[in-house]
Design an enzyme around this catalytic site. Structure first.
Site: not given
Length: 251
Positions: A68, A82, A148
């Site tokens: 996240r 990556d 949210e």
């Protein structure tokens, strides 16, 4: 099957949110049978090197790690991917444009804007071919967006329908805050907003509903509502377990 394939296939998936940097907890989740770990870098201190170590721990235990991000930031998405993360989770996605930006950050051109280097850990430090890396990234990179706030509720149909969005996660705490009822998850306005997002996501093809579950007893309820991705918070589990121990001993 990859995590993305399992999401698209409707498999019920169990995820563990990890906010406290702990490589061993990632391995533990894998050994216990969780389907993935969600490493939080929005409300937790894990930086790029720590992210890589957590992903490495996940691979050792055979469990994928999603990261996240702190925001809808292409640079942060690039660093996580990556490092070898299976995908990204983007907070505060309020409309289809935000959702599309998240997808573009996660994917290489022409689908997106992710910068390319196969010398990274995701490219196995330069030991895999460019073609292999590009094909796997296009096929398996997961994009989860969070609904949210008020705007995300209003625009939830378009967010869930955005091509490349694999799941929508309802963020309960920030959603309640945005609605002016912080932490009041029983409030009628909050419950109506959640119902609206649930309806939109379960109606969208190829988009899974992701929810935070605060007690194992609520898994059945959420499954009946169409949730395919069920998240438990490591901190909550540990705190409640330790609190019960202390309470039992003190009595």
């Amino acid at each position: 099957m990859s995590l993305r394939s399992r999401m698209a296939g409707g498999d019920p998936l169990l995820g563990l949110i990890l906010k406290v940097p702990a490589h061993s907890a990632v391995e533990l989740a894998g050994h216990l049978g969780f389907d993935f770990v969600l490493l939080d870098t929005e409300h937790a201190p894990a930086e790029t090197v720590e992210v890589e170590h957590h992903v490495r721990a996940g691979e050792a235990a055979g469990i994928p790690v999603l990261v996240r991000l702190a925001g809808n930031d292409p640079a942060a998405a690039l660093h996580a991917l990556d490092a070898g993360a299976a995908g990204i989770v983007v907070p505060h996605v309020s409309d289809a444009a935000d959702a599309e930006a998240a997808v573009r950050a996660a994917h290489y051109p022409p689908r997106g804007i992710r910068s390319l280097a196969v010398s990274t850990r995701a490219g196995r430090h330069g030991t895999r071919t460019l073609e292999e890396h590009l094909a796997e990234a296009a096929r398996e990179t997961v994009v989860v967006v969070q609904a949210e706030d008020r705007d995300s509720v209003r625009n939830c149909d378009a967010i869930a329908a955005t091509d490349g969005v694999d799941a929508v996660w309802i963020g309960p705490t920030d959603l309640s805050l945005s609605l002016g009822v912080p932490g009041n998850f029983g409030h009628a306005g909050y419950r109506a907003a959640v119902d609206r997002v649930v309806e939109a996501v379960v109606s969208a093809p190829q988009c899974a509903l992701c929810v935070l579950v605060d007690h194992p007893g609520k898994v059945g309820e959420w499954r009946e509502r169409g949730a395919g991705v069920l998240l438990f918070n490591f901190n909550t589990v540990v705190v409640e377990g330790l609190r019960a121990i202390v309470s039992s001993v003190r009595r």
